[in-house]
Design a protein around this motif. Structure first.
Motif, PDB file in Angstrom:
ATOM      1  N   ASP A   1      43.981 -26.948  73.235  1.00  0.00           N
ATOM      2  CA  ASP A   1      44.811 -26.949  74.442  1.00  0.00           C
ATOM      3  C   ASP A   1      45.763 -28.131  74.483  1.00  0.00           C
ATOM      4  OD1 ASP A   1      43.625 -24.671  75.257  1.00  0.00           O
ATOM      5  OD2 ASP A   1      42.132 -25.665  76.524  1.00  0.00           O
ATOM      6  N   LEU A   2      45.401 -29.189  73.763  1.00  0.00           N
ATOM      7  CA  LEU A   2      46.173 -30.421  73.885  1.00  0.00           C
ATOM      8  C   LEU A   2      47.102 -30.674  72.701  1.00  0.00           C
ATOM      9  CD1 LEU A   2      43.367 -32.740  75.285  1.00  0.00           C
ATOM     10  CD2 LEU A   2      45.209 -31.640  76.540  1.00  0.00           C
ATOM     11  N   ALA A   3      47.191 -29.669  71.808  1.00  0.00           N
ATOM     12  CA  ALA A   3      47.910 -29.911  70.561  1.00  0.00           C
ATOM     13  C   ALA A   3      49.320 -30.438  70.805  1.00  0.00           C
ATOM     14  CB  ALA A   3      47.963 -28.631  69.736  1.00  0.00           C
ATOM     15  N   SER A   4      50.035 -29.815  71.770  1.00  0.00           N
ATOM     16  CA  SER A   4      51.410 -30.243  72.021  1.00  0.00           C
ATOM     17  C   SER A   4      51.439 -31.677  72.519  1.00  0.00           C
ATOM     18  CB  SER A   4      52.062 -29.341  73.070  1.00  0.00           C
ATOM     19  OG  SER A   4      51.914 -28.002  72.713  1.00  0.00           O
ATOM     20  N   PHE A   5      50.446 -32.012  73.360  1.00  0.00           N
ATOM     21  CA  PHE A   5      50.397 -33.380  73.884  1.00  0.00           C
ATOM     22  C   PHE A   5      50.125 -34.379  72.765  1.00  0.00           C
ATOM     23  CE2 PHE A   5      49.558 -31.478  78.105  1.00  0.00           C
ATOM     24  CZ  PHE A   5      50.579 -32.128  78.775  1.00  0.00           C
ATOM     25  N   ILE A   6      49.278 -33.976  71.815  1.00  0.00           N
ATOM     26  CA  ILE A   6      48.952 -34.895  70.726  1.00  0.00           C
ATOM     27  C   ILE A   6      50.209 -35.157  69.889  1.00  0.00           C
ATOM     28  CG2 ILE A   6      47.544 -35.246  68.668  1.00  0.00           C
ATOM     29  CD1 ILE A   6      45.429 -33.484  69.964  1.00  0.00           C
ATOM     30  N   LEU A   7      50.965 -34.092  69.654  1.00  0.00           N
ATOM     31  CA  LEU A   7      52.200 -34.251  68.888  1.00  0.00           C
ATOM     32  C   LEU A   7      53.138 -35.219  69.604  1.00  0.00           C
ATOM     33  CD1 LEU A   7      53.765 -33.192  66.415  1.00  0.00           C
ATOM     34  CD2 LEU A   7      54.820 -31.524  67.926  1.00  0.00           C
ATOM     35  N   PHE A   8      53.334 -34.960  70.899  1.00  0.00           N
ATOM     36  CA  PHE A   8      54.231 -35.810  71.669  1.00  0.00           C
ATOM     37  C   PHE A   8      53.665 -37.222  71.786  1.00  0.00           C
ATOM     38  CE2 PHE A   8      55.985 -37.438  75.702  1.00  0.00           C
ATOM     39  CZ  PHE A   8      57.324 -37.346  75.381  1.00  0.00           C
ATOM     40  N   GLY A   9      52.340 -37.302  71.953  1.00  0.00           N
ATOM     41  CA  GLY A   9      51.700 -38.597  72.078  1.00  0.00           C
ATOM     42  C   GLY A   9      51.867 -39.429  70.818  1.00  0.00           C
ATOM     43  N   THR A  10      51.738 -38.770  69.646  1.00  0.00           N
ATOM     44  CA  THR A  10      51.932 -39.483  68.382  1.00  0.00           C
ATOM     45  C   THR A  10      53.345 -40.043  68.315  1.00  0.00           C
ATOM     46  OG1 THR A  10      50.518 -37.794  67.411  1.00  0.00           O
ATOM     47  CG2 THR A  10      51.631 -39.281  65.898  1.00  0.00           C
ATOM     48  N   LEU A  11      54.301 -39.183  68.664  1.00  0.00           N
ATOM     49  CA  LEU A  11      55.705 -39.593  68.658  1.00  0.00           C
ATOM     50  C   LEU A  11      55.909 -40.786  69.591  1.00  0.00           C
ATOM     51  CD1 LEU A  11      58.581 -38.748  67.736  1.00  0.00           C
ATOM     52  CD2 LEU A  11      58.716 -37.379  69.800  1.00  0.00           C
TER      53      LEU A  11
ATOM     54  N   ALA B   1      59.666 -40.348  55.465  1.00  0.00           N
ATOM     55  CA  ALA B   1      59.542 -38.886  55.572  1.00  0.00           C
ATOM     56  C   ALA B   1      58.193 -38.436  55.049  1.00  0.00           C
ATOM     57  CB  ALA B   1      60.678 -38.206  54.802  1.00  0.00           C
ATOM     58  N   LEU B   2      57.736 -39.044  53.949  1.00  0.00           N
ATOM     59  CA  LEU B   2      56.454 -38.640  53.371  1.00  0.00           C
ATOM     60  C   LEU B   2      55.301 -38.982  54.314  1.00  0.00           C
ATOM     61  CD1 LEU B   2      54.951 -37.454  50.985  1.00  0.00           C
ATOM     62  CD2 LEU B   2      54.780 -39.744  50.015  1.00  0.00           C
ATOM     63  N   ILE B   3      55.274 -40.237  54.769  1.00  0.00           N
ATOM     64  CA  ILE B   3      54.170 -40.656  55.654  1.00  0.00           C
ATOM     65  C   ILE B   3      54.217 -39.845  56.954  1.00  0.00           C
ATOM     66  CG2 ILE B   3      53.151 -42.605  56.887  1.00  0.00           C
ATOM     67  CD1 ILE B   3      53.033 -43.096  53.968  1.00  0.00           C
ATOM     68  N   GLY B   4      55.440 -39.711  57.510  1.00  0.00           N
ATOM     69  CA  GLY B   4      55.585 -38.949  58.745  1.00  0.00           C
ATOM     70  C   GLY B   4      55.102 -37.523  58.573  1.00  0.00           C
ATOM     71  N   ALA B   5      55.460 -36.894  57.442  1.00  0.00           N
ATOM     72  CA  ALA B   5      55.064 -35.503  57.205  1.00  0.00           C
ATOM     73  C   ALA B   5      53.549 -35.386  57.108  1.00  0.00           C
ATOM     74  CB  ALA B   5      55.729 -34.980  55.932  1.00  0.00           C
ATOM     75  N   LEU B   6      52.934 -36.349  56.424  1.00  0.00           N
ATOM     76  CA  LEU B   6      51.470 -36.280  56.291  1.00  0.00           C
ATOM     77  C   LEU B   6      50.805 -36.455  57.653  1.00  0.00           C
ATOM     78  CD1 LEU B   6      50.944 -38.226  52.945  1.00  0.00           C
ATOM     79  CD2 LEU B   6      50.734 -35.773  53.369  1.00  0.00           C
ATOM     80  N   VAL B   7      51.322 -37.392  58.452  1.00  0.00           N
ATOM     81  CA  VAL B   7      50.734 -37.630  59.785  1.00  0.00           C
ATOM     82  C   VAL B   7      50.891 -36.384  60.649  1.00  0.00           C
ATOM     83  CG1 VAL B   7      51.016 -38.934  61.930  1.00  0.00           C
ATOM     84  CG2 VAL B   7      51.056 -40.126  59.735  1.00  0.00           C
ATOM     85  N   ILE B   8      52.129 -35.864  60.713  1.00  0.00           N
ATOM     86  CA  ILE B   8      52.369 -34.717  61.583  1.00  0.00           C
ATOM     87  C   ILE B   8      51.643 -33.475  61.071  1.00  0.00           C
ATOM     88  CG2 ILE B   8      54.168 -33.191  62.510  1.00  0.00           C
ATOM     89  CD1 ILE B   8      53.907 -35.978  63.797  1.00  0.00           C
ATOM     90  N   GLY B   9      51.521 -33.356  59.744  1.00  0.00           N
ATOM     91  CA  GLY B   9      50.745 -32.242  59.199  1.00  0.00           C
ATOM     92  C   GLY B   9      49.314 -32.267  59.726  1.00  0.00           C
ATOM     93  N   GLN B  10      48.697 -33.437  59.698  1.00  0.00           N
ATOM     94  CA  GLN B  10      47.323 -33.546  60.214  1.00  0.00           C
ATOM     95  C   GLN B  10      47.278 -33.341  61.728  1.00  0.00           C
ATOM     96  OE1 GLN B  10      44.795 -33.370  58.459  1.00  0.00           O
ATOM     97  NE2 GLN B  10      45.761 -33.771  56.476  1.00  0.00           N
ATOM     98  N   VAL B  11      48.268 -33.898  62.431  1.00  0.00           N
ATOM     99  CA  VAL B  11      48.297 -33.720  63.888  1.00  0.00           C
ATOM    100  C   VAL B  11      48.375 -32.238  64.220  1.00  0.00           C
ATOM    101  CG1 VAL B  11      49.743 -34.028  65.934  1.00  0.00           C
ATOM    102  CG2 VAL B  11      49.249 -35.974  64.459  1.00  0.00           C
ATOM    103  N   GLU B  12      49.253 -31.534  63.513  1.00  0.00           N
ATOM    104  CA  GLU B  12      49.434 -30.109  63.767  1.00  0.00           C
ATOM    105  C   GLU B  12      48.174 -29.318  63.464  1.00  0.00           C
ATOM    106  OE1 GLU B  12      51.938 -29.224  65.918  1.00  0.00           O
ATOM    107  OE2 GLU B  12      52.166 -27.492  64.603  1.00  0.00           O
TER     108      GLU B  12
END
Lengths: 347, 271, 296
Positions: free
Chosen positions: C266-276, C246-257
């Motif tokens: 324009d690509l923010a949503s794609f980056i989120l989905f792409g990371t996943l 949860a900690l690592i995931g939160a830090l990664v997604i925080g930076q992605v966001e």
């Protein structure tokens, strides 16, 4: 999902006859056929007797029912509970709207393009979702739905952003614009019935039998030489295509597409329709869709626009008291006729 | 000497330090009726999974009719002719007996990709024939959930045969069957053509010695002995392996006398 | 490199602030699922309850009193809501875990709708408590003090959760439940009491996160879904039931966001989905997920 395999067949609702059995045999085939024909006749006659508001509400029911049945192909037949199915409905709706605006609003073109776009969108995202199962699948589809929702909002030059895509021209058939609700209704009815028919055939086909096998016991299917991934992906793409088709009809009927059509709330509602009606039966979700649209569009205005509150409560209650949906109620009576391929472990 | 149908060479499966299957080499000629026996924890079930492909090997190779299948997935192996029945019934509970067998048969009869309803006459004929063979012809329309345990075992066999296997792996097919049912099963398995090779894991030694023309004894993940049923019965090494379990007279007395000790405890120990 | 870092420092810090918030949210979601097999889809709605409580109690002149009151009431509301959820899912305990997820989905629809009846469809912004409402200079950039404080709170909470889960007997119980639930009930521990406690604490973390996140995200209808999905993505990436994940995931997604949106809006949503997608292709059970999938 091992949960599915332990569902006793006695609790599952039997369709009129075994899937895969050649159609047109025995009296048990005739009764449902006559019933279906009667319902079809009544539905076709609706615009002649019902006021325009009622007619267009029924159009919405048909569109939403087609959408719900497409989800049932995933949830009930294949055992994949999607919480992001509105994504493909939304993709279809935007595609049909854009084609009507910029290319042609001639009848089948936007609607077929919508179905194609829904299928393509499902193929590009489904390969990831289908690799997982159970709640992981739920979470991934939820994320996919949100992705499409955010795209619809942020690509405002194409989609109109949060204002939505408006000014979609009326659908045309043979060059004549269908502006009266009655004609739009007939257009929706024809396309929706064709869609239902195709999905019904698919669920009765050998391919559909494989999907039910995967729902009931995926490891066993693997040992029989089937690769579940391919079939699940195919089911996901087909379901996405039919959801896109429903989205295309939505654009033709409402002529306004907003991002919320693809959002999580929309996905939840269509899942509610499937659960409420009874997953895996195809006809159950049609009833579920009718209830959902009726509460939201007909009852909602009398409740200060808080139809969703009622729907949320219905959702909560349905999970407790209708584990097999409306179809489960019918199944209580018809249990002895030989259950075949009903609900997944979802409802 | 023709090359064997199934050939295992140095097959191992380790779980951490535990060697569940350790360097097993085994050749099963085409048409053989080959039994795998051994005490609990001998690695029979693991070896079974390594052959079907539901579990990957740690080391070693596995060939079927000369083709290397080591890296193939379970569905790929099934399509090349390996079929199985599992120790615990694994069926499609919400569907009828006929539909269960049909799912297996339709893969062979070419209509599985059809998106439209089909008569599948060839596949249905085959299903009907198989149901007669296993004695379930009167139960074709019954949901699997309402079958008895023995009937489910019979159905398992029908499903496995509907895949038209070259190699049929049976994991305790007679478990929980009544004597009449297991007698019927033995007759059915005996009547299978030589084009179907059998590998059978079974704790009911009556069944094993009635069917098998070769027996492999596994002990602690290794092959203790492979030989004819008579050789296995006479082998001091095999008796040694079973000594720890206190069933030393099991093989000396021959199959029928297992009734001398309480049947159930013998069975659980020998498995 | 240093220039790039300077230019994006604010985004990076924002990423840590978001990551901090997401950790508080996701750790509750993850432990509730890992221990109890309940996928709480009402988690986002609970967050929104916290945010609206902050609107009510921290409105007007910013004060510590209002903010702390909001925090206290939110914590209480979270505990009660968690207990209620636990009671509501109990009759479904023998049904497929999907049914429980659907129940919480229905609950979240109801809660979100009730909130929109009370607060309307307006977008509220929430001011931080006094002393934290200014900004400080970080390497030449002005940065909101509150967000720095949020990063600090997240760090402190992360340390507390780690110490509790890794060092205490309660934590041992948590870890044992994630690994093998039957074993824990065989040891004579009342599974239902554990479930009430776990859901109450998990839900409390959600409502508290709602108050803490108020000054960053405000409060508006639909925020519950956005937050729920971010938290779910964190949990999926990190692996169900893993605090470290949860900690690592939160830090990664925080930076992605944050960084993703700043660099490629324009690509923010794609980056989120792409990371996943990337994480799931490489590690289907998440970065720190259990070897065996629980409950599927």
């Amino acid at each position: 999902m091992s949960d599915v395999a332990i569902v006793p067949a006695a609790e599952s609702a039997p369709p009129p006859a075994s899937p895969g059995r050649p159609p047109g045999r025995g009296p048990r085939r005739v009764v449902p056929a006559v019933l279906a024909l009667l319902i079809l006749l009544v539905l076709a006659a609706v615009p002649l007797f019902v006021d325009p508001f009622g007619t267009s509400t029924l159009s919405r029911v048909l569109v939403f029912a087609l959408f719900a049945v497409s989800l049932d192909l995933l949830v009930g037949v294949t055992g994949l509970p999607s919480l992001g199915h509105a994504a493909y409905f939304g993709v279809g709706a935007y595609t049909a709207g854009l084609i009507s605006l910029h290319v042609t609003s001639e009848g089948v073109v936007p609607v077929l393009a919508a179905a194609g776009a829904g299928a393509v969108a499902a193929a590009t995202t489904g390969w990831l979702a289908v690799r997982s199962s159970g709640v992981f699948f739920l979470m991934l589809t939820l994320a996919i739905g949100e992705l499409v929702f955010q795209l619809a909002q942020s690509l405002s030059s194409v989609t109109g952003g949060s204002n939505g895509l408006f000014g979609i021209p009326a659908v045309r058939v043979g060059g004549a614009a269908l502006t009266l609700p009655g004609y739009v209704y007939w257009f929706v009815l024809v396309v929706a019935v064709l869609g239902f028919g195709m999905m019904w055939l698919i669920s009765r086909s050998p391919f559909g039998a494989v999907l039910r096998g995967i729902r009931d016991n995926e490891p066993r299917m693997r040992s029989l030489g089937y690769s579940p991934f391919r079939y699940k992906l195919a089911a996901f793409v087909l379901a996405g295509g039919f959801a896109g088709l429903a989205g295309g009809l939505f654009a033709a009927q409402v002529r306004l597409v907003t991002p919320s059509e693809a959002g999580t709330a929309a996905s939840s509602l269509v899942l509610l329709a499937v659960i409420l009606g009874g997953a895996g039966t195809l006809w159950g979700p049609v009833l579920g869709a009718a209830v959902v649209v009726w509460v939201r569009d007909a009852l909602g205005p009398n409740l200060d626009g808080h139809g969703p509150l009622v729907l949320g409560l219905v959702f909560v209650i349905a999970v407790y008291v209708l584990p097999r949906g409306f179809a489960g109620l019918a199944g209580l009576r018809a249990r002895r006729t030989g259950p075949t391929g009903p609900t997944g472990g979802t409802a | 000497m023709t090359s064997p149908l199934l050939s295992l060479s140095g097959v191992s499966r380790h779980f951490g330090a535990l060697k569940a299957v350790d360097d097993v080499s085994l050749d099963v000629p085409a048409g053989a009726r080959h039994a795998l026996i051994g005490p609990n924890g001998a690695g029979k079930s693991t070896l079974f999974k390594l052959i079907t492909g539901s579990m990957p090997v740690t080391a070693g190779t596995l060939t079927l009719a000369g083709q290397d299948l080591t890296g193939r997935s379970e569905p790929q192996r099934a399509r090349r002719g390996i079929s199985q029945t599992l120790q615990h019934s694994s069926l499609f509970l919400s569907q009828t007996v006929e539909d269960n067998v049909l799912l297996a048969a339709q893969r062979r009869h070419g209509s599985r990709h059809s998106l439209l309803p089909r008569r599948q006459a060839a596949a249905r004929d085959r299903v009907g024939g198989l149901l007669v063979d296993v004695g379930l012809e009167d139960r074709a329309g019954t949901p699997v959930a309402s079958l008895s345990h023995g009937e489910r075992r019979q159905l398992e066999v029908a499903v496995a045969l509907a895949c038209e296997p070259q190699l049929l792996l049976l994991d305790e097919p007679a478990a929980g069957m009544s004597p009449a049912e297991s007698g019927r099963l033995v007759r059915l398995l005996r009547s299978l053509p030589a084009s179907v090779t059998l590998v059978i894991v079974e704790h009911d030694l009556d069944v094993v010695f009635a069917l098998a023309d070769a027996v492999t004894v596994l002990h602690l993940g290794r092959v203790l002995l492979t030989g004819t049923p008579d050789e296995v019965r006479a082998s001091p090494a095999v008796q040694e392996a079973y000594l720890g379990t206190g069933r030393e007279n099991l093989f000396l007395d021959g199959p029928s006398s297992t009734a001398g000790t309480p049947g159930t405890s013998v069975r659980t120990e020998v498995v | 490199m240093a220039g790039w870092f300077d230019a994006n420092l604010v985004s990076i810090l924002n990423g840590f602030a978001i990551g901090s918030l997401l950790f508080i949210l996701a750790v509750g979601l993850s432990i509730v699922f890992g221990m109890m097999d309940v996928l709480n889809l009402a988690h986002g709605a609970l967050y929104l309850v916290g945010s609206y409580l902050a609107v009510t109690f921290a409105a007007g002149e910013p004060s510590w009193g209002g903010f702390l009151t909001a925090l206290g009431i939110a914590a209480l509301a979270g505990l009660i809501a968690g207990g209620a959820l636990s009671g509501m899912t109990e009759p479904l305990a023998r049904r497929p875990i999907l049914d429980q997820a659907l129940l919480t989905l229905g609950v979240s629809l109801v809660v979100a709708e009730v909130l929109s009846i009370i607060y309307g469809n307006d977008v509220f912004s929430i001011s931080p408590p006094p002393g934290l409402d200014g900004s400080v200079a970080v390497a030449g950039n002005a940065y909101p003090t509150y967000r720095l404080a949020l990063i600090g709170v997240g760090l402190v909470l992360a340390v507390i959760v780690f110490v509790v889960v890794e060092r205490t007997s309660v934590g041992a119980l948590v870890r044992a439940s994630v690994a093998d639930r039957d074993m824990v009930s065989a040891m004579g521990i009342d599974n239902r009491k554990v479930k009430v406690a776990v859901l109450a604490i998990g839900s409390m973390l959600a409502t508290v996160a709602g108050v803490l996140g108020g000054p960053v995200y405000g409060a508006r209808p639909g925020l519950d879904d956005t937050i729920l999905i971010l938290a779910l993505v964190v949990v999926v990436i990190g692996g169900l039931g893993s605090v470290k994940g949860a900690l690592i995931g939160a830090l990664v997604i925080g930076q992605v966001e944050s960084l993703g949106r700043a660099l490629l809006p324009d690509l923010a949503s794609f980056i989120l989905f792409g990371t996943l997608a990337l994480v799931l292709v490489l590690r289907p059970r998440g970065l720190f997920g259990p070897r065996k999938l629980a409950g599927t």
